[in-house]
Design a protein around this motif. Structure first.
Motif, PDB file in Angstrom:
ATOM      1  N   ARG A 165       3.087 -12.487   3.137  1.00 14.30           N
ATOM      2  CA  ARG A 165       2.866 -13.923   2.950  1.00 14.30           C
ATOM      3  C   ARG A 165       1.429 -14.217   2.525  1.00 14.30           C
ATOM      4  O   ARG A 165       1.197 -15.039   1.634  1.00 14.30           O
ATOM      5  CB  ARG A 165       3.224 -14.686   4.226  1.00 14.30           C
ATOM      6  N   VAL A 166       0.464 -13.545   3.136  1.00 10.08           N
ATOM      7  CA  VAL A 166      -0.941 -13.737   2.752  1.00 10.08           C
ATOM      8  C   VAL A 166      -1.144 -13.313   1.303  1.00 10.08           C
ATOM      9  O   VAL A 166      -1.803 -14.011   0.533  1.00 10.08           O
ATOM     10  CB  VAL A 166      -1.884 -12.957   3.693  1.00 10.08           C
ATOM     11  N   ALA A 167      -0.574 -12.180   0.921  1.00 10.51           N
ATOM     12  CA  ALA A 167      -0.712 -11.704  -0.460  1.00 10.51           C
ATOM     13  C   ALA A 167      -0.172 -12.742  -1.436  1.00 10.51           C
ATOM     14  O   ALA A 167      -0.843 -13.088  -2.422  1.00 10.51           O
ATOM     15  CB  ALA A 167       0.019 -10.370  -0.626  1.00 10.51           C
ATOM     16  N   GLU A 168       1.025 -13.249  -1.176  1.00 10.65           N
ATOM     17  CA  GLU A 168       1.627 -14.234  -2.080  1.00 10.65           C
ATOM     18  C   GLU A 168       0.795 -15.506  -2.153  1.00 10.65           C
ATOM     19  O   GLU A 168       0.557 -16.037  -3.242  1.00 10.65           O
ATOM     20  CB  GLU A 168       3.046 -14.547  -1.625  1.00 10.65           C
ATOM     21  N   LYS A 169       0.325 -16.006  -1.001  1.00  8.44           N
ATOM     22  CA  LYS A 169      -0.489 -17.224  -0.979  1.00  8.44           C
ATOM     23  C   LYS A 169      -1.811 -17.027  -1.706  1.00  8.44           C
ATOM     24  O   LYS A 169      -2.400 -17.994  -2.181  1.00  8.44           O
ATOM     25  CB  LYS A 169      -0.762 -17.660   0.461  1.00  8.44           C
ATOM     26  N   SER A 170      -2.266 -15.792  -1.784  1.00  6.10           N
ATOM     27  CA  SER A 170      -3.554 -15.481  -2.416  1.00  6.10           C
ATOM     28  C   SER A 170      -3.412 -15.047  -3.866  1.00  6.10           C
ATOM     29  O   SER A 170      -4.390 -14.609  -4.478  1.00  6.10           O
ATOM     30  CB  SER A 170      -4.261 -14.381  -1.620  1.00  6.10           C
ATOM     31  N   GLY A 171      -2.202 -15.129  -4.418  1.00  7.85           N
ATOM     32  CA  GLY A 171      -1.991 -14.789  -5.817  1.00  7.85           C
ATOM     33  C   GLY A 171      -1.790 -13.318  -6.098  1.00  7.85           C
ATOM     34  O   GLY A 171      -1.881 -12.890  -7.249  1.00  7.85           O
ATOM     35  N   TYR A 172      -1.519 -12.524  -5.065  1.00  9.14           N
ATOM     36  CA  TYR A 172      -1.254 -11.090  -5.236  1.00  9.14           C
ATOM     37  C   TYR A 172       0.257 -10.892  -5.298  1.00  9.14           C
ATOM     38  O   TYR A 172       0.954 -11.053  -4.300  1.00  9.14           O
ATOM     39  CB  TYR A 172      -1.828 -10.289  -4.060  1.00  9.14           C
ATOM     40  N   GLY A 173       0.748 -10.552  -6.470  1.00 11.57           N
ATOM     41  CA  GLY A 173       2.178 -10.343  -6.640  1.00 11.57           C
ATOM     42  C   GLY A 173       2.612  -8.970  -6.148  1.00 11.57           C
ATOM     43  O   GLY A 173       1.860  -7.998  -6.242  1.00 11.57           O
ATOM     44  N   PHE A 174       3.839  -8.909  -5.643  1.00 10.62           N
ATOM     45  CA  PHE A 174       4.388  -7.630  -5.199  1.00 10.62           C
ATOM     46  C   PHE A 174       4.544  -6.722  -6.413  1.00 10.62           C
ATOM     47  O   PHE A 174       5.088  -7.114  -7.435  1.00 10.62           O
ATOM     48  CB  PHE A 174       5.739  -7.825  -4.510  1.00 10.62           C
ATOM     49  N   ALA A 175       4.082  -5.466  -6.294  1.00 13.82           N
ATOM     50  CA  ALA A 175       4.147  -4.532  -7.414  1.00 13.82           C
ATOM     51  C   ALA A 175       5.091  -3.372  -7.144  1.00 13.82           C
ATOM     52  O   ALA A 175       5.854  -2.986  -8.029  1.00 13.82           O
ATOM     53  CB  ALA A 175       2.751  -3.998  -7.737  1.00 13.82           C
ATOM     54  N   GLU A 176       5.020  -2.795  -5.929  1.00 15.80           N
ATOM     55  CA  GLU A 176       5.849  -1.623  -5.671  1.00 15.80           C
ATOM     56  C   GLU A 176       5.849  -1.254  -4.193  1.00 15.80           C
ATOM     57  O   GLU A 176       4.982  -1.660  -3.437  1.00 15.80           O
ATOM     58  CB  GLU A 176       5.363  -0.427  -6.483  1.00 15.80           C
ATOM     59  N   VAL A 177       6.850  -0.438  -3.844  1.00 20.69           N
ATOM     60  CA  VAL A 177       6.902   0.182  -2.521  1.00 20.69           C
ATOM     61  C   VAL A 177       6.221   1.542  -2.646  1.00 20.69           C
ATOM     62  O   VAL A 177       6.486   2.299  -3.588  1.00 20.69           O
ATOM     63  CB  VAL A 177       8.357   0.351  -2.029  1.00 20.69           C
ATOM     64  N   LEU A 178       5.347   1.839  -1.710  1.00 20.35           N
ATOM     65  CA  LEU A 178       4.641   3.120  -1.679  1.00 20.35           C
ATOM     66  C   LEU A 178       5.228   3.993  -0.583  1.00 20.35           C
ATOM     67  O   LEU A 178       5.485   3.500   0.517  1.00 20.35           O
ATOM     68  CB  LEU A 178       3.147   2.892  -1.404  1.00 20.35           C
ATOM     69  N   PRO A 179       5.423   5.273  -0.824  1.00 21.68           N
ATOM     70  CA  PRO A 179       5.957   6.137   0.227  1.00 21.68           C
ATOM     71  C   PRO A 179       4.947   6.296   1.366  1.00 21.68           C
ATOM     72  O   PRO A 179       3.733   6.224   1.146  1.00 21.68           O
ATOM     73  CB  PRO A 179       6.191   7.475  -0.476  1.00 21.68           C
ATOM     74  N   ALA A 180       5.466   6.493   2.578  1.00 24.01           N
ATOM     75  CA  ALA A 180       4.603   6.709   3.738  1.00 24.01           C
ATOM     76  C   ALA A 180       3.653   7.863   3.453  1.00 24.01           C
ATOM     77  O   ALA A 180       4.020   8.846   2.820  1.00 24.01           O
ATOM     78  CB  ALA A 180       5.455   7.009   4.967  1.00 24.01           C
TER      79      ALA A 180
END
Length: 184
Positions: free
Chosen positions: A149-164
């Protein structure tokens, strides 16, 4: 390193972002006692010696130009730090850097993280534009819905899932923000 970068102070509404100071140690230790925060961070601060080491790492990073951490002060509260935002910038000439943050339990739900992260992001793109900075990444574990939620509110779009990857036991999310005007 430019003295303006070493001493940079940023403002975002009622928030003041400034370098961490030795007098912040008690507040830093208290913030790190929060179980929710401890679950999401790699480096823990449990006592004064660890807090002094944490401050030294922050100061050395700032001097080297590779890490710019800011204590987040909410001037509507008591003037004590209520969070941290950090730019991890690998080297001059790098196109990308990484941002991170945490918010003390007593300040969550007040919009502190998105405002502070927004101010840090704007500053980073302005301060390092001449060095070629065009992309910032925000990384977190998949179970950290608040960071999404913080990322989205700050203009950071989801890019990818990273493996553990150690030390993180779970997969992660990468969110990305590009300098305005850049098309990728």
């Amino acid at each position: 390193m430019d003295d303006d970068l070493r001493t940079a102070t940023l403002a975002a509404g009622p928030l003041l972002l400034r370098p961490w100071l030795p007098e912040d140690i008690p507040t830093l230790i208290e913030a790190y006692r929060d179980p929710a925060m401890r679950a999401m961070l790699v480096r823990l601060v449990e006592d004064e010696a660890e807090a002094r080491h944490w401050l030294r790492v922050e100061q050395e990073g700032r001097e080297a130009g590779s890490r710019f951490g800011f204590a987040v002060i909410d001037r509507d509260l008591d003037g004590e730090p209520v969070g941290n935002v950090v730019l991890k910038y690998p080297a001059p000439g790098s196109e990308s850097g990484e941002v991170g943050y945490w918010t003390a339990a007593r300040a969550r739900g007040r919009g502190v993280a998105p405002r502070a992260l927004g101010a840090l992001t704007d500053w980073a793109f302005e301060a390092f534009a001449g060095d070629g900075l065009v992309r910032l990444d925000l990384l977190h574990q998949v179970d950290n819905d608040a960071s999404c939620r913080v990322a989205e509110k700050s203009g950071y779009g989801f890019a990818e899932v990273l493996p553990a990857q150690a030390p993180w036991p779970l997969d992660g999310h990468r969110h990305v923000r590009l300098r305005s005007g850049d098309v990728r």
